[in-house]
Motif scaffolding. Structure first.
Motif, PDB file in Angstrom:
ATOM      1  N   ARG A   1      11.780  10.776  -8.650  1.00 18.61           N
ATOM      2  CA  ARG A   1      10.716  11.384  -9.453  1.00 18.61           C
ATOM      3  C   ARG A   1      10.229  10.418 -10.523  1.00 18.61           C
ATOM      4  NH1 ARG A   1      11.707  17.305 -11.873  1.00 18.61           N
ATOM      5  NH2 ARG A   1      12.696  16.187 -13.597  1.00 18.61           N
ATOM      6  N   LEU A   2      11.105   9.528 -10.986  1.00 18.98           N
ATOM      7  CA  LEU A   2      10.728   8.533 -11.988  1.00 18.98           C
ATOM      8  C   LEU A   2      10.072   7.301 -11.374  1.00 18.98           C
ATOM      9  CD1 LEU A   2      13.973   8.731 -14.172  1.00 18.98           C
ATOM     10  CD2 LEU A   2      11.676   9.490 -14.854  1.00 18.98           C
ATOM     11  N   GLY A   3       9.954   7.302 -10.059  1.00 11.69           N
ATOM     12  CA  GLY A   3       9.326   6.160  -9.381  1.00 11.69           C
ATOM     13  C   GLY A   3      10.212   4.935  -9.306  1.00 11.69           C
ATOM     14  N   LEU A   4      11.519   5.157  -9.319  1.00 11.99           N
ATOM     15  CA  LEU A   4      12.475   4.054  -9.312  1.00 11.99           C
ATOM     16  C   LEU A   4      13.163   3.951  -7.955  1.00 11.99           C
ATOM     17  CD1 LEU A   4      14.165   4.820 -12.754  1.00 11.99           C
ATOM     18  CD2 LEU A   4      12.488   3.022 -12.301  1.00 11.99           C
ATOM     19  N   TYR A   5      13.245   2.759  -7.425  1.00 13.63           N
ATOM     20  CA  TYR A   5      13.956   2.507  -6.171  1.00 13.63           C
ATOM     21  C   TYR A   5      15.411   2.177  -6.506  1.00 13.63           C
ATOM     22  CZ  TYR A   5      15.226   0.260  -1.727  1.00 13.63           C
ATOM     23  OH  TYR A   5      15.844  -0.089  -0.553  1.00 13.63           O
ATOM     24  N   VAL A   6      16.335   2.973  -5.993  1.00 11.36           N
ATOM     25  CA  VAL A   6      17.752   2.859  -6.345  1.00 11.36           C
ATOM     26  C   VAL A   6      18.430   1.741  -5.548  1.00 11.36           C
ATOM     27  CG1 VAL A   6      19.968   4.045  -6.434  1.00 11.36           C
ATOM     28  CG2 VAL A   6      17.864   5.297  -6.916  1.00 11.36           C
ATOM     29  N   CYS A   7      19.136   0.871  -6.263  1.00 10.42           N
ATOM     30  CA  CYS A   7      19.805  -0.260  -5.631  1.00 10.42           C
ATOM     31  C   CYS A   7      21.320  -0.228  -5.775  1.00 10.42           C
ATOM     32  CB  CYS A   7      19.260  -1.567  -6.195  1.00 10.42           C
ATOM     33  SG  CYS A   7      17.566  -1.907  -5.678  1.00 10.42           S
ATOM     34  N   ASN A   8      21.875   0.943  -6.085  1.00 13.95           N
ATOM     35  CA  ASN A   8      23.333   1.082  -6.049  1.00 13.95           C
ATOM     36  C   ASN A   8      23.801   1.138  -4.606  1.00 13.95           C
ATOM     37  OD1 ASN A   8      22.958   2.559  -9.050  1.00 13.95           O
ATOM     38  ND2 ASN A   8      24.824   1.350  -8.769  1.00 13.95           N
ATOM     39  N   SER A   9      25.110   1.245  -4.435  1.00  7.14           N
ATOM     40  CA  SER A   9      25.658   1.189  -3.073  1.00  7.14           C
ATOM     41  C   SER A   9      25.392   2.457  -2.278  1.00  7.14           C
ATOM     42  CB  SER A   9      27.159   0.916  -3.120  1.00  7.14           C
ATOM     43  OG  SER A   9      27.834   1.890  -3.892  1.00  7.14           O
ATOM     44  N   ILE A  10      24.790   3.490  -2.893  1.00  5.03           N
ATOM     45  CA  ILE A  10      24.337   4.617  -2.087  1.00  5.03           C
ATOM     46  C   ILE A  10      23.180   4.193  -1.184  1.00  5.03           C
ATOM     47  CG2 ILE A  10      25.064   6.313  -3.800  1.00  5.03           C
ATOM     48  CD1 ILE A  10      22.111   6.641  -4.603  1.00  5.03           C
TER      49      ILE A  10
END
Length: 411
Positions: free
Chosen positions: A199-208
């Protein structure tokens, strides 16, 4: 796949990297037309590359990492190509016939995270993302900030309020990341990220992120390549979020399935005693992980009480590779770190858990004295200088010919 959020209660959004069952998604490919011998020749030829993505130790293996990604999106700093160093003295101390140390600390940002981050950021950019995020105790954030900057994008890092390395935070800030500090643990940050990043427009780069896992497979591809496609009896690695364990397990099983190797090694995952929920689960014969609410260890990179990738690690390493786990004390970690440092290679505390764990497994008779092993060193010596203890042999006031000569004579 990313960009198709699922609704959650309270107006939040479920991470697109989470299955409806709550588990993590995986990248599954229908392998066809793979000629292992032909690809080995191609990868050998790419060793001479200099200024192309194939010069790195991740995209060299693009056919098994991300075959359909357009080259224009590849965001690389020629990561990988890290040393594999034999050590007879450490082999004797660990109790094995032969030991090699895979120094992922030689990556551009100083840790193994680069192998996965180059793929995650490349994938995000291919989908049009300009803002990238992670929750991190240090290494992930530094790697993300570096690749986001290379790709002309921004990075936004959630930092737990305690048990993090100041050096890693400074490195992250130097690459231009926006630091968002919160009063909580790594696990708290991951939960927030899972719910709200889309929703914040952020692409997640954690190990998930399963594309991180795809990139980190290259570590074991490179080990196999360096050893002429004959792997050791054991690969031993630290276990924090367990993404590396999941990646190496997945990569090894694919190498065997596709005919690149004839024999699979066993894998040992080593956690710190103060943050060992995965080890306690496996040692107790259980199939469900019980998180630790207040993990604590001097090895900050291992200070994770609810590792996101535990199901993947359980499936691929414990189930698929007849793997084992171990938990070592902070004292054992720091002793192993001192030995690795004095071998001329060096590492951060979390890396040293691999050597400490190998010694414990050999002492217990699980690893045989005639077997061979590779220990993965995940982070650079300078990642956590507070953990380095220097013993000054000579004070400036004593700097005379006689005192120096006497010191050298004793050495």
């Amino acid at each position: 796949m990313y960009g198709m959020p699922g609704a959650m209660a309270g107006g939040a959004v479920r991470s697109p990297f989470l299955c409806e069952c709550g588990g993590l998604l995986d990248v599954v490919r229908e392998w066809s037309g793979i000629d292992s011998e032909q690809l080995k020749r191609v990868w050998d030829e790419r060793l001479s590359e200099r200024m192309t993505p194939y010069a790195g130790g991740v995209w060299r293996y693009k056919e098994l990492i991300f075959p359909d990604l357009e080259a224009r999106w590849i965001t690389t700093k020629y990561e990988g190509n890290t040393g594999l160093y034999p050590s007879e003295s450490l082999a004797r101390l660990a109790g094995v016939r032969k030991l090699l140390l895979k120094a992922q600390s030689e990556n551009p940002s100083g840790s193994f995270k680069d192998n996965g981050m180059t793929v995650a950021v490349s994938h995000g950019r291919s989908l049009g993302y300009k803002r990238f995020t992670c929750t991190s105790t240090g290494n992930t954030s530094a790697s993300l900030a570096m690749y986001a900057a290379i790709g002309g994008c921004s990075s936004h890092v959630f930092l737990p309020g305690r048990h993090i390395s100041p050096n890693k935070v400074r490195q992250t800030a130097a690459y231009g990341a926006e630091l968002i500090r919160f009063d909580g643990t790594y696990d708290d940050g991951i939960r927030f990220s899972e719910r709200y990043s889309e929703r914040l427009g952020l692409y997640v780069c954690n190990s998930i992120n399963p594309f991180r896992i795809e990139g980190q497979k290259s570590i074991v591809y490179e080990i196999a390549h360096q050893l002429g496609w004959q792997l050791p009896d054991w690969i031993v690695l630290p276990g924090g979020a367990l993404s590396n364990a999941a990646a190496l397990g997945k990569g090894l099983l694919e190498l065997k399935q596709l005919g690149f190797i004839d024999k699979l090694p066993r894998v040992a995952i080593v956690q710190a005693e103060g943050a060992s929920p995965f080890h306690r689960m496996v040692a107790g014969g259980r199939s469900v992980l019980t998180p630790e609410a207040n993990p604590h260890t001097v090895a900050f990179a291992l200070n994770i009480g609810n590792p996101p990738s535990w199901k993947k690690a359980l499936r691929s390493v414990i189930g698929g590779l007849n793997g084992v786990t171990a938990a070592v004390s902070d004292a054992e970690i720091m002793e192993a770190k001192a030995l690795i440092d004095r071998s001329g290679i060096g590492c951060e505390p979390a890396s040293a858990a691999s050597l400490a764990g190998l010694k414990q497994l050999a002492d217990r008779g699980i690893v045989d004295a005639e077997e061979t092993a590779v220990c993965i060193l995940t982070g650079h010596l300078l990642k956590d200088t507070e953990a380095v203890s220097y013993q000054e042999n000579l004070a400036a006031a004593d700097l005379t010919w006689e005192s120096v000569n006497g010191l050298l004579s004793r050495g």
